[in-house]
Design an enzyme around this catalytic site. Sequence first.
Site, PDB file in Angstrom:
ATOM      1  N   HIS A   1     115.488  49.038  33.177  1.00 44.75           N
ATOM      2  CA  HIS A   1     116.823  48.772  33.704  1.00 44.75           C
ATOM      3  C   HIS A   1     117.026  49.488  35.033  1.00 44.75           C
ATOM      4  O   HIS A   1     116.357  50.488  35.329  1.00 44.75           O
ATOM      5  CB  HIS A   1     117.904  49.244  32.722  1.00 44.75           C
TER       6      HIS A   1
ATOM      7  N   CYS B   1     122.235  55.703  29.443  1.00 44.28           N
ATOM      8  CA  CYS B   1     121.902  54.645  28.490  1.00 44.28           C
ATOM      9  C   CYS B   1     122.660  54.794  27.170  1.00 44.28           C
ATOM     10  O   CYS B   1     122.935  53.797  26.500  1.00 44.28           O
ATOM     11  CB  CYS B   1     120.398  54.658  28.204  1.00 44.28           C
TER      12      CYS B   1
END
Length: 288
Positions: free
Chosen positions: A184, A278
């Site tokens: 990501h 996250c």
Amino acid sequence: MLELETEKGTQQVASYHEYDVLQKVIVCSPEYMRIGKVINETQKHYQDENIDEKRATEQHDQFVKAMQDNGIEVIAIKSQEELHEQVFTRDIGFCIGDQLFTAAMGSDIRAPEVDALQSVLKQHNFPFRPFTEKSIEGGDVIIDDDLVWVGISERTTYEAADALQALLPSHKVMYLPIAERILHLDCCFNVIGPKTALIYSPALTDDDLKKVSQYYDLIEVSKEEEFTLGTNVLCIGNKKIISLPENKQVNAELTRLGYQVIEVEFNEIIKSGGSFRCCSLPVLRTKE
């Protein structure tokens, strides 16, 4: 269609910058966390060792405590035994301005996590908008007022980024394709203050690196600290940042720039390829 719960009155959702004062955040315990199908380089490194769930849970509890000690309301999703990556709540939603979106996951195995999130949002009367264009995950979405940086990755597509731009006519969506081995965008780039960002530059093309540098003074993260997710800090406002103690170079530079670094042990959880950003889904931030 925007879903609203009105029986008890809707709660405010807002997030305009990654570094505004965090008021409310959604998390999930890693009590059932483990590495199954390897999806990133970090997991590959720790696949045989896997996750000590008890230690991961203890570290996550300390992360939650650090947020609560700073006046943040922490809302928990109940963990489910079959959902091994549920701790990474950032991926399943994202808040832009006064809109909260639930994600369209790039991995079908994680789709039930979105259902669990939506149940909690309804329970707490947060308005939300399900994103339907496949696929976009919150780890690829970084906001800075009217700019929205979207990582183009294995989990987030150009088509979804285009759809997001159509939903946000007052914002400018900026596309950042990232290296294949990076899961990501927040694993290589993170805006931490006005005109300041952390970056692991090898993850971007030269042209995109030049584009980002037009907006930010960039703090370069080393290859070693990229592996320990040096960019994946959580800004909680007032120049306070939660970071791993292992990332000594990042923390020293942040301290030099006047940030208060709150170090929390998280080395068990990062074995699965995600750290503090996250593991947190902000639903309410207020401007400093």
